[in-house]
Design an enzyme around this catalytic site. Sequence first.
Site, mmCIF file in Angstrom:
data_model
loop_
_atom_site.group_PDB
_atom_site.id
_atom_site.type_symbol
_atom_site.label_atom_id
_atom_site.label_comp_id
_atom_site.label_asym_id
_atom_site.label_seq_id
_atom_site.Cartn_x
_atom_site.Cartn_y
_atom_site.Cartn_z
ATOM 1 N N GLU A 248 -29.435 95.782 -32.096
ATOM 2 C CA GLU A 248 -29.508 96.854 -31.111
ATOM 3 C C GLU A 248 -28.917 96.314 -29.817
ATOM 4 O OE1 GLU A 248 -30.279 99.874 -31.737
ATOM 5 O OE2 GLU A 248 -30.973 99.501 -33.778
ATOM 6 N N CYS A 282 -32.726 100.275 -22.582
ATOM 7 C CA CYS A 282 -31.526 100.640 -23.337
ATOM 8 C C CYS A 282 -31.438 102.147 -23.520
ATOM 9 C CB CYS A 282 -31.501 99.929 -24.682
ATOM 10 S SG CYS A 282 -32.899 100.306 -25.749
ATOM 11 N N GLU A 381 -22.768 99.611 -19.392
ATOM 12 C CA GLU A 381 -24.221 99.619 -19.222
ATOM 13 C C GLU A 381 -24.574 98.774 -18.006
ATOM 14 O OE1 GLU A 381 -28.047 99.246 -22.093
ATOM 15 O OE2 GLU A 381 -26.668 97.556 -22.154
#
Length: 483
Positions: A248, A282, A381
Amino acid sequence: MTDLTQLYIDGVWTDGATQIENRNPSDTSDLIGMYAQADAGQLDTALAAARRAQPAWWAAGIQKRHDVLMAIGTELMARAEEIGRLLSREEGKPLAEGKGEVYRAGQFFTYFAAEVLRQHGDLAESVRPGIEIDVRREAVGVVAIISPWNFPVATPAWKIAPALAFGNAVVWKPANVTPASAIALTEIISRQDIPKGLFNLVAGPGRDVGQRLVESADVDAISFTGSVPVGRGIAAAAVQNMTKVQMEMGSKNPLIVMDDCDLDLAVTHAAGSAFGGTGQKCTAASRLIVHASVHDQFVEKLVAAAGAMKVGHALEDGTQLGPVVSESQLNGNLEYVGIGKSEGAELLCGGDRLEMATEGYYMAPAVFVGTRNDMQINREEMFAPITAVQKVESYDEALTTANDTQFGLTAGIMTTSLARASHFRANMRAGCVMVNLPTAGTDYHVPFGGRGASSFGPREQGSYAAEFYTTVKTAYVSAGEPS
């Protein structure tokens, strides 16, 4: 709470080769402790111990595994206040979130305790007479777990629990930023009646211990949560040994706000998704894609909501946003604010370091407007309390913009239109889609994961976790004729 600061290898608490400092990001004068770091030799010892212990754990049977996991989960939930306070002290999330995370970690263990008893196989008829076929799942073997600092108890829990539930041994490398939380969880596991060496805590630098771990031929599977570049490196190393991987990684989650939505609800969910956990999730919504007809009103309300959020010490009553986790994280966040300005985005609020009563890594939540999807702040991100608003003219443009990303973890839409909601669910390229809900916040009994650069390998959580933590065996038996 235990004062342990050591490693846990082959059933023994042991000193590391070196130590690192652990300080409170809410108050950098608060030294939590000095924590052990392993070297290559200690990692090798842990791997050998795990390899020896795993067959005995598998042979112990499902009732034993159920009982151990239930005990771990029950204790975590009972000690959520205590361990949650420690977690918040070292990671910086508000105390309510810290306690909630520990309680949820306990739920992962109790859920997988029940899953142990639901391990059913399949029977199949053979195309050949006189042959019986059964299909069953068996443990993979030794699982390496590499977990991040933003959920230092919950994320390892949702990896460790299924690993143990399905009969595997574990070598866990936690994030160095949050070592106390890792030890708190390990201390509970260490007191269970499990084979010596079955579970190992091996903290250490990624360039040495982490790299050696993922390159080891003694590892059968690697579960990783972290950044895309590190994930790609792990995949490249793992393929050399054909090691199973589950990763992930990054995200750039969109929340679409349509012209027919409940605007106040949209603002509440947008602010919570973007700034909850100080944006260090996330699943955070760092792209807000807003219909032109409600754009100005939405932005006005969002800026007001951001300004009203109480930033403060993680352990103080009323704190909604704690500090970011470290000085390097704060510096990276401030750099993204500068990048956004240089790209031509307009910063309406926040984005600066805050001076508080205690020296810490505090930052005001930031809202950018006038952004485009090709801007760096909408492509990368940030892991920060920063969100960027994009104006669109239609639902089709909103969906196209939302899907224009390398990532695909979570995505949301705010709308009262059933047609739009249904179309979004079917056509949004993300692993988790939310309708009239925050992008952050998932249940523990259903699969979690994304698409594209967000995830690689089988899903985490729920019954789908078996795809990673087990291997399938098909058995053919010819019993012959009775005499």
